[in-house]
Design a protein around this motif. Structure first.
Motif, PDB file in Angstrom:
ATOM      1  N   ILE A 143       0.837  -1.209   0.000  1.00  0.00           N
ATOM      2  CA  ILE A 143       0.000   0.000   0.000  1.00  0.00           C
ATOM      3  C   ILE A 143       0.871   1.259   0.000  1.00  0.00           C
ATOM      4  O   ILE A 143       0.564   2.242  -0.684  1.00  0.00           O
ATOM      5  N   ALA A 144       1.974   1.230   0.760  1.00  0.00           N
ATOM      6  CA  ALA A 144       2.871   2.379   0.824  1.00  0.00           C
ATOM      7  C   ALA A 144       3.530   2.640  -0.526  1.00  0.00           C
ATOM      8  O   ALA A 144       3.619   3.797  -0.980  1.00  0.00           O
ATOM      9  N   ILE A 145       3.988   1.576  -1.196  1.00  0.00           N
ATOM     10  CA  ILE A 145       4.639   1.734  -2.504  1.00  0.00           C
ATOM     11  C   ILE A 145       3.651   2.272  -3.532  1.00  0.00           C
ATOM     12  O   ILE A 145       3.948   3.210  -4.287  1.00  0.00           O
ATOM     13  N   PHE A 146       2.455   1.706  -3.559  1.00  0.00           N
ATOM     14  CA  PHE A 146       1.454   2.173  -4.511  1.00  0.00           C
ATOM     15  C   PHE A 146       1.043   3.619  -4.221  1.00  0.00           C
ATOM     16  O   PHE A 146       0.806   4.401  -5.139  1.00  0.00           O
ATOM     17  N   GLY A 147       0.948   3.948  -2.934  1.00  0.00           N
ATOM     18  CA  GLY A 147       0.619   5.329  -2.571  1.00  0.00           C
ATOM     19  C   GLY A 147       1.712   6.294  -2.989  1.00  0.00           C
ATOM     20  O   GLY A 147       1.423   7.406  -3.473  1.00  0.00           O
ATOM     21  N   PHE A 148       2.975   5.893  -2.821  1.00  0.00           N
ATOM     22  CA  PHE A 148       4.103   6.741  -3.222  1.00  0.00           C
ATOM     23  C   PHE A 148       4.123   6.930  -4.743  1.00  0.00           C
ATOM     24  O   PHE A 148       4.345   8.048  -5.244  1.00  0.00           O
ATOM     25  N   ILE A 149       3.883   5.839  -5.478  1.00  0.00           N
ATOM     26  CA  ILE A 149       3.849   5.926  -6.941  1.00  0.00           C
ATOM     27  C   ILE A 149       2.689   6.810  -7.390  1.00  0.00           C
ATOM     28  O   ILE A 149       2.818   7.578  -8.351  1.00  0.00           O
ATOM     29  N   GLN A 150       1.559   6.718  -6.682  1.00  0.00           N
ATOM     30  CA  GLN A 150       0.427   7.594  -6.999  1.00  0.00           C
ATOM     31  C   GLN A 150       0.799   9.060  -6.788  1.00  0.00           C
ATOM     32  O   GLN A 150       0.423   9.935  -7.576  1.00  0.00           O
ATOM     33  N   PHE A 151       1.551   9.338  -5.702  1.00  0.00           N
ATOM     34  CA  PHE A 151       2.012  10.708  -5.444  1.00  0.00           C
ATOM     35  C   PHE A 151       2.934  11.181  -6.563  1.00  0.00           C
ATOM     36  O   PHE A 151       2.804  12.315  -7.050  1.00  0.00           O
ATOM     37  N   ILE A 152       3.874  10.319  -6.985  1.00  0.00           N
ATOM     38  CA  ILE A 152       4.789  10.672  -8.073  1.00  0.00           C
ATOM     39  C   ILE A 152       4.023  10.895  -9.368  1.00  0.00           C
ATOM     40  O   ILE A 152       4.278  11.848 -10.118  1.00  0.00           O
ATOM     41  N   GLU A 153       3.049  10.024  -9.614  1.00  0.00           N
ATOM     42  CA  GLU A 153       2.257  10.133 -10.850  1.00  0.00           C
ATOM     43  C   GLU A 153       1.443  11.424 -10.891  1.00  0.00           C
ATOM     44  O   GLU A 153       1.415  12.124 -11.900  1.00  0.00           O
ATOM     45  N   GLY A 154       0.791  11.739  -9.767  1.00  0.00           N
ATOM     46  CA  GLY A 154      -0.077  12.904  -9.745  1.00  0.00           C
ATOM     47  C   GLY A 154       0.660  14.229  -9.770  1.00  0.00           C
ATOM     48  O   GLY A 154       0.147  15.217 -10.311  1.00  0.00           O
ATOM     49  N   ASN A 155       1.868  14.261  -9.204  1.00  0.00           N
ATOM     50  CA  ASN A 155       2.584  15.528  -9.065  1.00  0.00           C
ATOM     51  C   ASN A 155       3.702  15.737 -10.085  1.00  0.00           C
ATOM     52  O   ASN A 155       4.117  16.883 -10.300  1.00  0.00           O
ATOM     53  N   PHE A 156       4.181  14.655 -10.692  1.00  0.00           N
ATOM     54  CA  PHE A 156       5.320  14.806 -11.596  1.00  0.00           C
ATOM     55  C   PHE A 156       5.077  14.176 -12.974  1.00  0.00           C
ATOM     56  O   PHE A 156       5.283  14.832 -13.993  1.00  0.00           O
ATOM     57  N   ILE A 157       4.635  12.902 -13.002  1.00  0.00           N
ATOM     58  CA  ILE A 157       4.533  12.187 -14.274  1.00  0.00           C
ATOM     59  C   ILE A 157       3.421  12.764 -15.142  1.00  0.00           C
ATOM     60  O   ILE A 157       3.645  13.152 -16.289  1.00  0.00           O
ATOM     61  N   THR A 158       2.196  12.810 -14.592  1.00  0.00           N
ATOM     62  CA  THR A 158       1.057  13.287 -15.373  1.00  0.00           C
ATOM     63  C   THR A 158       1.204  14.743 -15.801  1.00  0.00           C
ATOM     64  O   THR A 158       0.976  15.073 -16.973  1.00  0.00           O
TER      65      THR A 158
END
Length: 376
Positions: free
Chosen positions: A272-287
Protein backbone atom coordinates in the motif's frame (compact mmCIF):
# COMPACT_ATOMS: atom_id res chain seq x y z
CA UNK A 1 -34.88 46.83 -14.22
CA UNK A 2 -31.43 45.41 -14.87
CA UNK A 3 -31.55 43.55 -11.53
CA UNK A 4 -34.83 41.87 -12.51
CA UNK A 5 -33.41 40.95 -15.90
CA UNK A 6 -30.27 39.45 -14.30
CA UNK A 7 -32.40 37.40 -11.89
CA UNK A 8 -34.46 36.14 -14.83
CA UNK A 9 -31.29 35.08 -16.68
CA UNK A 10 -30.01 33.27 -13.58
CA UNK A 11 -33.30 31.40 -13.20
CA UNK A 12 -33.26 30.44 -16.90
CA UNK A 13 -29.64 29.24 -16.70
CA UNK A 14 -30.38 27.22 -13.56
CA UNK A 15 -33.44 25.65 -15.15
CA UNK A 16 -31.46 24.83 -18.30
CA UNK A 17 -28.69 23.23 -16.21
CA UNK A 18 -31.19 21.08 -14.26
CA UNK A 19 -32.88 20.05 -17.52
CA UNK A 20 -29.53 19.06 -19.08
CA UNK A 21 -28.57 16.99 -16.03
CA UNK A 22 -31.99 15.30 -16.01
CA UNK A 23 -31.78 14.45 -19.72
CA UNK A 24 -28.20 13.21 -19.29
CA UNK A 25 -29.36 10.86 -16.52
CA UNK A 26 -32.42 9.60 -18.41
CA UNK A 27 -30.53 9.04 -21.68
CA UNK A 28 -27.31 7.66 -20.17
CA UNK A 29 -27.57 4.32 -22.01
CA UNK A 30 -27.61 6.31 -25.24
CA UNK A 31 -25.02 8.98 -24.37
CA UNK A 32 -22.30 6.90 -22.67
CA UNK A 33 -21.34 4.78 -25.73
CA UNK A 34 -21.44 7.92 -27.90
CA UNK A 35 -19.02 9.78 -25.61
CA UNK A 36 -16.73 6.75 -25.46
CA UNK A 37 -16.90 6.51 -29.26
CA UNK A 38 -15.92 10.18 -29.63
CA UNK A 39 -12.95 9.77 -27.29
CA UNK A 40 -11.74 6.56 -28.90
CA UNK A 41 -12.23 8.04 -32.38
CA UNK A 42 -9.83 10.82 -31.42
CA UNK A 43 -7.35 8.18 -30.22
CA UNK A 44 -7.66 6.05 -33.38
CA UNK A 45 -7.76 8.95 -35.87
CA UNK A 46 -3.93 9.23 -36.32
CA UNK A 47 -3.85 5.54 -37.33
CA UNK A 48 -6.69 6.08 -39.82
CA UNK A 49 -4.94 9.15 -41.22
CA UNK A 50 -1.69 7.16 -41.59
CA UNK A 51 -3.43 4.45 -43.61
CA UNK A 52 -5.21 7.04 -45.78
CA UNK A 53 -2.26 9.34 -46.53
CA UNK A 54 0.85 7.15 -46.32
CA UNK A 55 -0.52 3.81 -47.54
CA UNK A 56 -3.22 5.35 -49.78
CA UNK A 57 -5.94 3.04 -48.49
CA UNK A 58 -9.63 3.71 -48.98
CA UNK A 59 -11.22 5.60 -46.05
CA UNK A 60 -13.60 2.75 -45.16
CA UNK A 61 -10.78 0.17 -45.32
CA UNK A 62 -8.52 2.40 -43.19
CA UNK A 63 -11.23 2.85 -40.54
CA UNK A 64 -12.05 -0.86 -40.42
CA UNK A 65 -8.38 -1.84 -40.05
CA UNK A 66 -7.79 0.76 -37.30
CA UNK A 67 -10.90 -0.26 -35.33
CA UNK A 68 -10.07 -3.96 -35.78
CA UNK A 69 -6.52 -3.44 -34.48
CA UNK A 70 -7.78 -1.37 -31.55
CA UNK A 71 -10.53 -3.82 -30.53
CA UNK A 72 -8.12 -6.75 -30.91
CA UNK A 73 -5.68 -5.11 -28.48
CA UNK A 74 -8.48 -4.44 -25.97
CA UNK A 75 -9.76 -8.02 -26.34
CA UNK A 76 -6.24 -9.43 -25.87
CA UNK A 77 -5.76 -7.37 -22.70
CA UNK A 78 -9.01 -8.67 -21.23
CA UNK A 79 -8.14 -12.27 -22.18
CA UNK A 80 -4.74 -12.01 -20.48
CA UNK A 81 -6.36 -10.49 -17.38
CA UNK A 82 -8.97 -13.27 -17.36
CA UNK A 83 -6.36 -16.04 -17.66
CA UNK A 84 -4.22 -14.61 -14.88
CA UNK A 85 -7.24 -13.92 -12.68
CA UNK A 86 -8.44 -17.52 -13.16
CA UNK A 87 -5.04 -18.76 -12.00
CA UNK A 88 -5.38 -16.62 -8.88
CA UNK A 89 -8.94 -17.85 -8.27
CA UNK A 90 -7.73 -21.47 -8.44
CA UNK A 91 -5.57 -20.70 -5.40
CA UNK A 92 -8.25 -18.63 -3.67
CA UNK A 93 -9.05 -21.34 -1.10
CA UNK A 94 -5.41 -21.46 0.00
CA UNK A 95 -5.24 -17.66 0.15
CA UNK A 96 -8.50 -17.53 2.10
CA UNK A 97 -7.34 -20.05 4.70
CA UNK A 98 -4.05 -18.23 5.25
CA UNK A 99 -5.70 -14.82 5.49
CA UNK A 100 -8.27 -16.24 7.93
CA UNK A 101 -5.52 -17.81 10.00
CA UNK A 102 -3.57 -14.55 10.24
CA UNK A 103 -6.74 -12.59 10.93
CA UNK A 104 -7.61 -14.92 13.81
CA UNK A 105 -4.13 -14.47 15.25
CA UNK A 106 -4.49 -10.69 14.98
CA UNK A 107 -7.91 -10.82 16.65
CA UNK A 108 -6.55 -12.92 19.52
CA UNK A 109 -3.65 -10.52 20.01
CA UNK A 110 -6.13 -7.63 20.05
CA UNK A 111 -8.28 -9.52 22.54
CA UNK A 112 -5.32 -10.18 24.86
CA UNK A 113 -4.04 -6.61 24.72
CA UNK A 114 -7.39 -4.81 25.01
CA UNK A 115 -9.56 -7.29 26.89
CA UNK A 116 -12.27 -7.13 24.19
CA UNK A 117 -13.69 -10.55 23.33
CA UNK A 118 -13.40 -11.82 19.78
CA UNK A 119 -17.17 -12.17 19.35
CA UNK A 120 -17.47 -8.42 19.99
CA UNK A 121 -14.95 -7.78 17.21
CA UNK A 122 -16.26 -10.09 14.46
CA UNK A 123 -19.67 -11.00 15.83
CA UNK A 124 -20.84 -14.23 17.41
CA UNK A 125 -22.77 -15.77 14.53
CA UNK A 126 -20.97 -17.34 11.61
CA UNK A 127 -22.33 -16.64 8.14
CA UNK A 128 -22.01 -19.33 5.51
CA UNK A 129 -21.20 -18.61 1.88
CA UNK A 130 -24.64 -19.85 0.77
CA UNK A 131 -26.30 -17.37 3.09
CA UNK A 132 -24.21 -14.55 1.68
CA UNK A 133 -25.16 -15.51 -1.88
CA UNK A 134 -28.80 -15.74 -0.87
CA UNK A 135 -28.77 -12.30 0.69
CA UNK A 136 -27.07 -10.76 -2.32
CA UNK A 137 -29.00 -12.63 -5.03
CA UNK A 138 -30.81 -9.47 -6.09
CA UNK A 139 -27.51 -7.62 -6.47
CA UNK A 140 -26.14 -10.48 -8.56
CA UNK A 141 -29.18 -10.35 -10.87
CA UNK A 142 -28.77 -6.57 -11.21
CA UNK A 143 -25.09 -7.02 -12.03
CA UNK A 144 -25.87 -9.61 -14.73
CA UNK A 145 -28.51 -7.29 -16.20
CA UNK A 146 -26.08 -4.39 -16.17
CA UNK A 147 -23.44 -6.65 -17.78
CA UNK A 148 -25.78 -7.11 -20.72
CA UNK A 149 -25.93 -3.34 -21.11
CA UNK A 150 -22.13 -3.17 -20.91
CA UNK A 151 -21.83 -5.82 -23.62
CA UNK A 152 -24.21 -3.85 -25.82
CA UNK A 153 -22.00 -0.78 -25.28
CA UNK A 154 -19.02 -2.80 -26.52
CA UNK A 155 -20.97 -3.49 -29.71
CA UNK A 156 -22.35 0.03 -30.18
CA UNK A 157 -19.14 1.95 -29.41
CA UNK A 158 -17.10 0.53 -32.35
CA UNK A 159 -20.13 1.09 -34.60
CA UNK A 160 -20.34 4.74 -33.52
CA UNK A 161 -16.58 5.09 -33.96
CA UNK A 162 -16.86 3.87 -37.53
CA UNK A 163 -19.49 6.46 -38.46
CA UNK A 164 -17.76 9.32 -36.61
CA UNK A 165 -14.53 8.62 -38.50
CA UNK A 166 -16.34 8.08 -41.81
CA UNK A 167 -18.40 11.28 -41.64
CA UNK A 168 -15.82 13.46 -39.86
CA UNK A 169 -15.50 15.94 -42.77
CA UNK A 170 -19.27 16.06 -43.17
CA UNK A 171 -19.82 16.79 -39.46
CA UNK A 172 -17.17 19.54 -39.44
CA UNK A 173 -18.80 21.12 -42.52
CA UNK A 174 -22.12 21.05 -40.70
CA UNK A 175 -20.61 22.98 -37.77
CA UNK A 176 -19.17 25.56 -40.18
CA UNK A 177 -22.51 25.97 -41.93
CA UNK A 178 -24.20 26.43 -38.55
CA UNK A 179 -22.11 29.61 -38.10
CA UNK A 180 -23.02 32.35 -40.53
CA UNK A 181 -20.29 34.96 -39.93
CA UNK A 182 -16.68 34.52 -41.06
CA UNK A 183 -15.40 35.51 -37.61
CA UNK A 184 -17.63 32.87 -36.04
CA UNK A 185 -16.27 30.25 -38.43
CA UNK A 186 -12.69 31.14 -37.48
CA UNK A 187 -13.65 30.89 -33.81
CA UNK A 188 -15.33 27.52 -34.47
CA UNK A 189 -12.16 26.26 -36.17
CA UNK A 190 -10.09 27.36 -33.20
CA UNK A 191 -12.46 25.63 -30.76
CA UNK A 192 -12.43 22.39 -32.77
CA UNK A 193 -8.62 22.40 -32.93
CA UNK A 194 -8.36 22.97 -29.19
CA UNK A 195 -10.95 20.28 -28.45
CA UNK A 196 -9.00 17.79 -30.55
CA UNK A 197 -5.71 18.78 -28.90
CA UNK A 198 -7.21 18.43 -25.41
CA UNK A 199 -8.66 14.97 -26.05
CA UNK A 200 -5.62 13.71 -27.95
CA UNK A 201 -3.27 15.02 -25.29
CA UNK A 202 -5.36 13.50 -22.52
CA UNK A 203 -5.69 10.05 -24.14
CA UNK A 204 -2.10 9.69 -25.34
CA UNK A 205 -0.86 11.05 -22.01
CA UNK A 206 -3.10 8.62 -20.12
CA UNK A 207 -1.77 5.61 -22.05
CA UNK A 208 1.82 6.75 -21.49
CA UNK A 209 1.21 7.36 -17.78
CA UNK A 210 -0.46 3.95 -17.40
CA UNK A 211 2.57 2.23 -18.95
CA UNK A 212 5.06 4.10 -16.73
CA UNK A 213 2.98 3.51 -13.58
CA UNK A 214 2.58 -0.17 -14.51
CA UNK A 215 6.37 -0.56 -14.79
CA UNK A 216 6.94 1.24 -11.46
CA UNK A 217 4.26 -0.82 -9.71
CA UNK A 218 5.74 -4.06 -11.04
CA UNK A 219 9.24 -3.09 -9.92
CA UNK A 220 7.92 -2.30 -6.43
CA UNK A 221 6.08 -5.62 -6.16
CA UNK A 222 9.13 -7.49 -7.47
CA UNK A 223 11.28 -5.83 -4.80
CA UNK A 224 8.86 -7.05 -2.12
CA UNK A 225 8.66 -10.53 -3.65
CA UNK A 226 4.87 -10.45 -4.15
CA UNK A 227 3.28 -13.07 -6.41
CA UNK A 228 2.10 -11.99 -9.89
CA UNK A 229 3.96 -8.63 -9.78
CA UNK A 230 3.44 -7.67 -13.45
CA UNK A 231 -0.23 -8.64 -13.42
CA UNK A 232 -1.03 -6.58 -10.32
CA UNK A 233 1.29 -3.77 -11.38
CA UNK A 234 -0.36 -3.21 -14.76
CA UNK A 235 -3.85 -4.00 -13.47
CA UNK A 236 -3.49 -1.15 -10.98
CA UNK A 237 -2.15 1.07 -13.78
CA UNK A 238 -5.18 0.15 -15.91
CA UNK A 239 -7.43 1.26 -13.06
CA UNK A 240 -6.02 4.78 -13.50
CA UNK A 241 -8.96 5.07 -15.89
CA UNK A 242 -10.88 5.74 -12.69
CA UNK A 243 -8.85 8.68 -11.27
CA UNK A 244 -7.91 8.78 -7.56
CA UNK A 245 -10.11 5.78 -6.66
CA UNK A 246 -8.60 3.23 -9.07
CA UNK A 247 -5.22 3.23 -7.33
CA UNK A 248 -6.91 2.42 -4.00
CA UNK A 249 -8.82 -0.52 -5.46
CA UNK A 250 -5.77 -1.74 -7.35
CA UNK A 251 -3.58 -1.82 -4.24
CA UNK A 252 -5.99 -3.96 -2.18
CA UNK A 253 -5.59 -7.19 -4.17
CA UNK A 254 -1.76 -7.40 -4.01
CA UNK A 255 -1.95 -6.35 -0.34
CA UNK A 256 -4.24 -9.32 0.35
CA UNK A 257 -1.94 -11.64 -1.61
CA UNK A 258 0.99 -10.35 0.45
CA UNK A 259 -0.99 -10.99 3.64
CA UNK A 260 -1.67 -14.56 2.51
CA UNK A 261 1.80 -15.47 1.26
CA UNK A 262 4.19 -13.55 3.52
CA UNK A 263 5.08 -14.13 7.16
CA UNK A 264 4.90 -10.49 8.20
CA UNK A 265 1.98 -8.07 8.08
CA UNK A 266 4.41 -5.35 7.01
CA UNK A 267 4.50 -6.67 3.43
CA UNK A 268 0.85 -5.69 3.02
CA UNK A 269 1.57 -2.23 4.42
CA UNK A 270 4.60 -2.08 2.11
CA UNK A 271 2.44 -2.76 -0.95
CA UNK A 272 0.00 0.00 0.00
CA UNK A 273 2.87 2.38 0.82
CA UNK A 274 4.64 1.73 -2.50
CA UNK A 275 1.45 2.17 -4.51
CA UNK A 276 0.62 5.33 -2.57
CA UNK A 277 4.10 6.74 -3.22
CA UNK A 278 3.85 5.93 -6.94
CA UNK A 279 0.43 7.59 -7.00
CA UNK A 280 2.01 10.71 -5.44
CA UNK A 281 4.79 10.67 -8.07
CA UNK A 282 2.26 10.13 -10.85
CA UNK A 283 -0.08 12.90 -9.75
CA UNK A 284 2.58 15.53 -9.07
CA UNK A 285 5.32 14.81 -11.60
CA UNK A 286 4.53 12.19 -14.27
CA UNK A 287 1.06 13.29 -15.37
CA UNK A 288 1.79 17.07 -15.36
CA UNK A 289 4.98 16.46 -17.35
CA UNK A 290 3.45 14.15 -19.97
CA UNK A 291 -0.06 15.55 -20.28
CA UNK A 292 1.14 19.15 -20.11
CA UNK A 293 -0.97 22.23 -19.73
CA UNK A 294 -3.60 21.38 -22.36
CA UNK A 295 -5.77 19.44 -19.88
CA UNK A 296 -5.59 22.27 -17.36
CA UNK A 297 -8.14 21.30 -14.70
CA UNK A 298 -7.27 22.03 -11.10
CA UNK A 299 -7.28 19.17 -8.60
CA UNK A 300 -10.29 20.38 -6.60
CA UNK A 301 -12.48 20.62 -9.71
CA UNK A 302 -11.21 17.20 -10.89
CA UNK A 303 -12.30 15.53 -7.65
CA UNK A 304 -15.67 17.30 -7.68
CA UNK A 305 -16.52 16.35 -11.27
CA UNK A 306 -15.47 12.73 -10.71
CA UNK A 307 -17.86 12.53 -7.74
CA UNK A 308 -20.68 14.26 -9.63
CA UNK A 309 -20.29 12.17 -12.78
CA UNK A 310 -20.11 8.97 -10.69
CA UNK A 311 -23.43 9.93 -9.13
CA UNK A 312 -24.82 10.60 -12.61
CA UNK A 313 -23.43 7.69 -14.67
CA UNK A 314 -21.60 5.40 -12.22
CA UNK A 315 -18.16 4.02 -13.16
CA UNK A 316 -18.40 5.09 -16.85
CA UNK A 317 -19.09 8.60 -15.55
CA UNK A 318 -15.91 8.53 -13.47
CA UNK A 319 -13.92 7.61 -16.58
CA UNK A 320 -15.57 10.27 -18.75
CA UNK A 321 -15.57 13.03 -16.12
CA UNK A 322 -12.18 14.60 -16.86
CA UNK A 323 -12.24 14.58 -20.69
CA UNK A 324 -15.81 15.94 -20.79
CA UNK A 325 -15.00 18.67 -18.26
CA UNK A 326 -11.80 19.57 -20.12
CA UNK A 327 -13.85 19.92 -23.32
CA UNK A 328 -16.42 22.08 -21.55
CA UNK A 329 -13.60 24.31 -20.30
CA UNK A 330 -12.44 24.91 -23.89
CA UNK A 331 -15.99 25.90 -24.88
CA UNK A 332 -16.43 28.11 -21.80
CA UNK A 333 -13.11 29.85 -22.47
CA UNK A 334 -14.45 30.99 -25.85
CA UNK A 335 -17.81 32.09 -24.47
CA UNK A 336 -18.27 35.60 -23.12
CA UNK A 337 -21.11 34.50 -20.86
CA UNK A 338 -19.34 31.48 -19.32
CA UNK A 339 -15.72 32.66 -19.44
CA UNK A 340 -15.62 32.98 -15.63
CA UNK A 341 -16.62 29.32 -15.27
CA UNK A 342 -13.84 28.33 -17.67
CA UNK A 343 -11.40 30.32 -15.55
CA UNK A 344 -12.42 28.64 -12.28
CA UNK A 345 -12.13 25.18 -13.86
CA UNK A 346 -8.52 25.79 -14.89
CA UNK A 347 -5.22 25.59 -13.10
CA UNK A 348 -4.27 28.53 -10.91
CA UNK A 349 -0.84 29.78 -11.91
CA UNK A 350 1.94 29.93 -9.34
CA UNK A 351 2.46 33.56 -10.30
CA UNK A 352 -1.11 34.30 -9.19
CA UNK A 353 -0.47 32.75 -5.79
CA UNK A 354 2.88 34.50 -5.37
CA UNK A 355 1.41 37.90 -6.26
CA UNK A 356 -1.45 37.40 -3.81
CA UNK A 357 0.97 36.33 -1.10
CA UNK A 358 3.17 39.38 -1.70
CA UNK A 359 0.15 41.67 -1.58
CA UNK A 360 -1.08 40.15 1.70
CA UNK A 361 2.39 40.38 3.21
CA UNK A 362 2.58 44.04 2.21
CA UNK A 363 -0.81 44.76 3.83
CA UNK A 364 0.20 42.85 6.98
CA UNK A 365 3.43 44.85 7.30
CA UNK A 366 1.51 48.09 6.81
CA UNK A 367 -1.00 47.18 9.56
CA UNK A 368 1.80 46.14 11.90
CA UNK A 369 3.65 49.39 11.27
CA UNK A 370 0.48 51.38 11.95
CA UNK A 371 -0.07 49.54 15.26
CA UNK A 372 3.50 50.30 16.36
CA UNK A 373 2.91 54.02 15.71
CA UNK A 374 -0.32 53.92 17.73
CA UNK A 375 1.43 52.20 20.65
CA UNK A 376 4.12 54.87 20.70
Amino acid sequence: MNTTKNKTHIVHDLFAFILIVFLAYVTQDFLIPIFFAILLSVLVYPIVKYFETRLCFNRIVSILIAILVFTSIIFLIFVLIGIQFQDIMDKSDMYYDKILEKTNILIKETENSTGIESKDIVGGDSIEVKEIVKRNSNKIVDFVTRSGAILSDFVLTPLYMFFFLLYRSFLISFLYKATSKVSDRKNMRLILDQLYDVQQNYLVGLVSVMFIVGVLNSIGLLALGIDYPFFFGFLCALLLLVPYIGIIIGSLLPALIALATKDSYWYSFGVIAIFGFIQFIEGNFITPKITGSKVSLNSFVSILVIILFSMLWGIPGMILALPITASLKVIFDHSVKFKAIGFVLGQAEEKYFSNKAKYRLKIWKRIRKQKRKENK
